[in-house]
Design a protein around this motif. Structure first.
Motif, mmCIF file in Angstrom:
data_model
loop_
_atom_site.group_PDB
_atom_site.id
_atom_site.type_symbol
_atom_site.label_atom_id
_atom_site.label_comp_id
_atom_site.label_asym_id
_atom_site.label_seq_id
_atom_site.Cartn_x
_atom_site.Cartn_y
_atom_site.Cartn_z
ATOM 1 N N ARG A 1 7.184 -10.835 10.769
ATOM 2 C CA ARG A 1 7.170 -9.460 11.283
ATOM 3 C C ARG A 1 7.557 -8.405 10.247
ATOM 4 O O ARG A 1 7.697 -7.229 10.577
ATOM 5 C CB ARG A 1 8.107 -9.337 12.486
ATOM 6 C CG ARG A 1 7.709 -10.198 13.646
ATOM 7 C CD ARG A 1 6.552 -9.568 14.382
ATOM 8 N NE ARG A 1 6.108 -10.438 15.459
ATOM 9 C CZ ARG A 1 4.861 -10.716 15.700
ATOM 10 N NH1 ARG A 1 3.909 -10.197 14.948
ATOM 11 N NH2 ARG A 1 4.521 -11.499 16.681
ATOM 12 N N ALA A 2 7.720 -8.802 9.003
ATOM 13 C CA ALA A 2 8.149 -7.859 7.966
ATOM 14 C C ALA A 2 7.110 -6.780 7.734
ATOM 15 O O ALA A 2 5.911 -7.011 7.852
ATOM 16 C CB ALA A 2 8.420 -8.614 6.662
ATOM 17 N N ARG A 3 7.598 -5.617 7.408
ATOM 18 C CA ARG A 3 6.708 -4.504 7.077
ATOM 19 C C ARG A 3 6.975 -4.066 5.640
ATOM 20 O O ARG A 3 7.511 -2.999 5.389
ATOM 21 C CB ARG A 3 6.904 -3.356 8.049
ATOM 22 C CG ARG A 3 6.327 -3.653 9.409
ATOM 23 C CD ARG A 3 6.414 -2.434 10.308
ATOM 24 N NE ARG A 3 5.631 -2.651 11.492
ATOM 25 C CZ ARG A 3 4.448 -2.089 11.722
ATOM 26 N NH1 ARG A 3 3.930 -1.269 10.838
ATOM 27 N NH2 ARG A 3 3.802 -2.332 12.827
ATOM 28 N N GLU A 4 6.618 -4.935 4.715
ATOM 29 C CA GLU A 4 6.660 -4.613 3.290
ATOM 30 C C GLU A 4 5.217 -4.557 2.818
ATOM 31 O O GLU A 4 4.376 -5.305 3.291
ATOM 32 C CB GLU A 4 7.416 -5.687 2.511
ATOM 33 C CG GLU A 4 8.909 -5.592 2.633
ATOM 34 C CD GLU A 4 9.575 -6.509 1.622
ATOM 35 O OE1 GLU A 4 9.874 -6.053 0.509
ATOM 36 O OE2 GLU A 4 9.756 -7.687 1.958
ATOM 37 N N TYR A 5 4.956 -3.701 1.875
ATOM 38 C CA TYR A 5 3.577 -3.463 1.459
ATOM 39 C C TYR A 5 3.417 -3.688 -0.040
ATOM 40 O O TYR A 5 4.353 -3.523 -0.809
ATOM 41 C CB TYR A 5 3.159 -2.042 1.841
ATOM 42 C CG TYR A 5 3.380 -1.773 3.315
ATOM 43 C CD1 TYR A 5 2.564 -2.358 4.259
ATOM 44 C CD2 TYR A 5 4.430 -0.976 3.750
ATOM 45 C CE1 TYR A 5 2.767 -2.134 5.609
ATOM 46 C CE2 TYR A 5 4.641 -0.744 5.096
ATOM 47 C CZ TYR A 5 3.803 -1.333 6.026
ATOM 48 O OH TYR A 5 4.014 -1.123 7.362
ATOM 49 N N THR A 6 2.203 -4.047 -0.441
ATOM 50 C CA THR A 6 1.915 -4.277 -1.849
ATOM 51 C C THR A 6 1.090 -3.167 -2.473
ATOM 52 O O THR A 6 0.855 -3.170 -3.671
ATOM 53 C CB THR A 6 1.162 -5.607 -2.047
ATOM 54 O OG1 THR A 6 -0.060 -5.560 -1.315
ATOM 55 C CG2 THR A 6 2.007 -6.790 -1.590
ATOM 56 N N PHE A 7 0.625 -2.217 -1.652
ATOM 57 C CA PHE A 7 -0.268 -1.190 -2.177
ATOM 58 C C PHE A 7 0.003 0.144 -1.500
ATOM 59 O O PHE A 7 0.214 0.210 -0.292
ATOM 60 C CB PHE A 7 -1.724 -1.597 -1.931
ATOM 61 C CG PHE A 7 -2.735 -0.570 -2.372
ATOM 62 C CD1 PHE A 7 -2.958 -0.335 -3.719
ATOM 63 C CD2 PHE A 7 -3.442 0.164 -1.442
ATOM 64 C CE1 PHE A 7 -3.882 0.616 -4.129
ATOM 65 C CE2 PHE A 7 -4.367 1.116 -1.842
ATOM 66 C CZ PHE A 7 -4.593 1.345 -3.186
ATOM 67 N N PHE A 8 -0.012 1.203 -2.306
ATOM 68 C CA PHE A 8 0.064 2.563 -1.773
ATOM 69 C C PHE A 8 -1.162 3.327 -2.228
ATOM 70 O O PHE A 8 -1.449 3.408 -3.422
ATOM 71 C CB PHE A 8 1.321 3.291 -2.247
ATOM 72 C CG PHE A 8 1.337 4.735 -1.824
ATOM 73 C CD1 PHE A 8 1.525 5.074 -0.494
ATOM 74 C CD2 PHE A 8 1.131 5.739 -2.739
ATOM 75 C CE1 PHE A 8 1.515 6.398 -0.090
ATOM 76 C CE2 PHE A 8 1.125 7.077 -2.350
ATOM 77 C CZ PHE A 8 1.315 7.401 -1.015
ATOM 78 N N SER A 9 -1.906 3.855 -1.272
ATOM 79 C CA SER A 9 -3.066 4.682 -1.579
ATOM 80 C C SER A 9 -2.641 6.140 -1.575
ATOM 81 O O SER A 9 -2.385 6.710 -0.509
ATOM 82 C CB SER A 9 -4.179 4.466 -0.541
ATOM 83 O OG SER A 9 -5.197 5.432 -0.721
ATOM 84 N N SER A 10 -2.576 6.732 -2.757
ATOM 85 C CA SER A 10 -2.192 8.146 -2.820
ATOM 86 C C SER A 10 -3.290 9.036 -2.236
ATOM 87 O O SER A 10 -2.995 10.086 -1.672
ATOM 88 C CB SER A 10 -1.868 8.553 -4.260
ATOM 89 O OG SER A 10 -2.959 8.290 -5.102
ATOM 90 N N ALA A 11 -4.536 8.601 -2.331
ATOM 91 C CA ALA A 11 -5.651 9.380 -1.779
ATOM 92 C C ALA A 11 -5.564 9.488 -0.259
ATOM 93 O O ALA A 11 -5.897 10.515 0.318
ATOM 94 C CB ALA A 11 -6.979 8.755 -2.180
ATOM 95 N N HIS A 12 -5.123 8.402 0.386
ATOM 96 C CA HIS A 12 -5.051 8.379 1.847
ATOM 97 C C HIS A 12 -3.617 8.509 2.370
ATOM 98 O O HIS A 12 -3.412 8.665 3.571
ATOM 99 C CB HIS A 12 -5.667 7.090 2.386
ATOM 100 C CG HIS A 12 -7.109 6.949 2.041
ATOM 101 N ND1 HIS A 12 -7.541 6.150 1.002
ATOM 102 C CD2 HIS A 12 -8.210 7.516 2.573
ATOM 103 C CE1 HIS A 12 -8.852 6.224 0.925
ATOM 104 N NE2 HIS A 12 -9.290 7.042 1.851
#
Length: 135
Positions: free
Chosen positions: A73-84
């Motif tokens: 259930r973790a909410r960690e992310y590997t990518f950030f889209s600066s455009a979106h």
């Protein structure tokens, strides 16, 4: 290592996995930028349903998302889209379900030099798997 194009990432990844099926063994780990989240709610902030066919292929091949197995259930992310302005987990490590006892630890590592974070997997290659602390 897989790099899937932005579109059509799920279909591309599914085909790559099907093509590799004969080459894979239980100790194979598939790593890469799949350019698609695998889990509906946890891997992307919008929570939209996607990639049913790809998930079915993973199940049929007895492959699992190693990070999601450790942290369902973790909410960690590997990518950030600066455009979106969105966060998602599109970089994955897939392993055979029978090898899960060999994986000691998996973590997402922040990176200030890229829009992608790293993923670190600790593997116990010794016969005594009790030394692994799944934290």
């Amino acid at each position: 290592n897989i790099y899937a194009p932005n579109t059509p990432a799920p279909r591309y990844t599914k085909q790559i996995l099907v093509d590799l099926k004969g080459e894979m063994e239980s100790n194979t780990i598939i790593v890469g930028n799949f350019n698609t989240p695998l889990s509906v709610l946890e891997d992307h902030l919008d929570g939209k349903q996607r990639n049913i066919s790809l998930k079915l292929t993973l199940d049929q091949m007895d492959l699992t998302d190693i990070y999601r197995t450790f942290y369902p259930r973790a909410r960690e992310y590997t990518f950030f889209s600066s455009a979106h302005g969105t966060f998602s987990r599109i970089d994955h490590m897939l392993g055979h379900k029978t090898s899960l006892n060999k994986f000691c630890k998996v973590e997402i590592i922040s990176s200030i030099f890229s829009d992608h974070n790293g993923i670190n997997l600790e593997i116990n290659n010794k016969r005594n798997f009790r030394n692994c602390t799944n934290t």
